[in-house]
Design a protein around this motif. Structure first.
Motif: not given
Length: 408
Positions: A97-101, A111-114, A117-123
């Motif tokens: 989803f990160f790549d799509i966005f 950009n809060k969406t990205l 997503l970075i936070v979710l990926i790391i956690v």
């Protein structure tokens, strides 16, 4: 189970762990060269933001291990490994989803969406690592034996090299014709297959007996200082190879994904047979002597890499470097598992300390590299990797600490 390559029988647990590692290696191998490149491109070639991403991930993981191990007692090592695979698949889903966005929206700190997503990926990755690496290395120490340990480690390393000869090429082809979302999707599906061999993994009756405070006390204890420095050096050197080296050759090859993948695959092919030969030698000969010579020659390889300017240079120097890595890596891994096994019922506690040291070493290398590239070009970080590889020799200067073992 008896196989001619080994002396005597090898436990069923080893083959379950072996199969799991192989499946996961296929999945992670598709990304290992290209995830740093993906982030580098996403952050508009800002190497400091790439460093920040990895710093946060390594630091959070290293700092959470002592807490996560308290949780392992409630679910057990085997279930922990199975859950980690599911969470790992979620990590790949977030990358998809990160790549799509990222193709729809331009990255900025506003950009809060990205950013979320970075936070979710790391956690998600931190949770996956916390549930995976300590149980995996604990079981690896339990299911390997002293007679065959170097051979077993060598077989795993050789199989990893075989996959390493194929997966970068496959990734390069995929990225030449498709996007990263296709690569993440394939990796996700393969990752979930690792659940199959884990269904046959024998249960190990290990309980993590140290408190949070005790874990940190042992980590900083004088008796373990040499081993912790060696593992920190291992982690520090590894992060240069995993994060900085792919970006360096990507830049050198003018951003050609296929050339990056094909060249990486070609390099690995030359090192596979030697890996198996060295495993047998390490079981017969002196692991310490082999590590001393191997790490010195491996450090030299990092120095030579500073002066690479062509694809041919990459091939020749990397072929040499991979050979030296085998000579250093096989005895180092075997000694690491021996030390963990010698801890008896404290094998999982020792494994936790190992993981903490490795990832704090990675964190330290990210900080040092960030400082160095403020004044010099990226390839000069290879000097730091050379020094870190020499620190791995400290593992030969430590003895098992007597911790008052108890049976469970």
């Amino acid at each position: 189970m008896k196989i001619k390559y080994f002396k005597g029988r090898v436990s069923r647990g080893f083959f379950s762990i072996f199969a799991t590692r192989i499946v996961l290696r296929i999945s992670m191998g598709l990304l290992c060269m290209f995830l740093p490149i993906f982030l580098y491109n996403f952050f508009n070639e800002n190497i400091f933001l790439v460093f920040a991403y990895y710093f946060v991930g390594y630091f959070l993981y290293a700092s959470s291990i002592a807490i996560a191990c308290q949780f392992l007692n409630k679910i057990g090592l085997r279930l922990s490994l199975r859950i980690s695979v599911v969470i790992g698949a979620v990590y790949y889903l977030f990358l998809y989803f990160f790549d799509i966005f990222s193709r729809i929206e331009v990255f900025s700190l506003q950009n809060k969406t990205l950013l979320w997503l970075i936070v979710l990926i790391i956690v998600t990755q931190v949770i996956q690592r916390s549930l995976y690496w300590v149980p995996l290395n604990t079981d690896m120490a339990k299911f390997t034996n002293k007679t065959n340990r170097a051979r077993q480690v060598s077989l795993l390393e050789a199989a990893t090299l075989v996959l390493g000869a194929v997966t970068p090429l496959i990734s390069g082809i995929i990225l030449t014709y498709y996007q990263y979302d296709a690569l993440f999707s394939i990796a996700l599906v393969i990752y979930l297959i690792a659940l199959i061999p884990l269904m046959f993994l024998p249960r190990t009756r290990e309980k993590y007996t140290w408190t949070y405070k005790k874990t940190w006390k042992e980590f900083f204890s004088k008796e373990r200082r040499g081993a912790m420095l060696a593992y920190a050096g291992d982690g520090a050197e590894a992060v240069v190879g995993a994060v900085i080296w792919p970006i360096f050759i990507f830049e050198l090859l003018d951003g050609n994904y296929f050339e990056v993948g094909a060249l990486s695959s070609l390099i690995v092919i030359f090192t596979i047979i030697l890996q198996l030969m060295i495993g047998g030698y390490a079981d017969k000969g002196s692991k310490k002597k082999m590590l001393h010579w191997g790490s010195a020659l491996y450090a030299l390889g990092w120095i030579i890499k500073i002066f690479i300017v062509t694809a041919f240079h990459i091939f020749i120097v990397s072929a040499y470097h991979n050979l030296m890595k085998i000579i250093a890596r096989t005895p180092f891994n075997a000694l690491s598992y021996e030390k963990a096994a010698d801890e008896g019922h404290y094998v999982d506690e020792y494994t936790a300390l190992h993981e903490m040291a490795v990832n704090y070493g990675k964190t330290a290398m990210i900080v040092l590299s960030s400082i160095l590239v403020c004044f010099f070009s990226l390839e000069w970080t290879f000097i730091l990797a050379a020094l870190a590889s020499l620190v791995m020799n400290f593992i030969t200067q430590t003895q098992v600490k007597k911790t008052g073992r108890k049976s469970i």
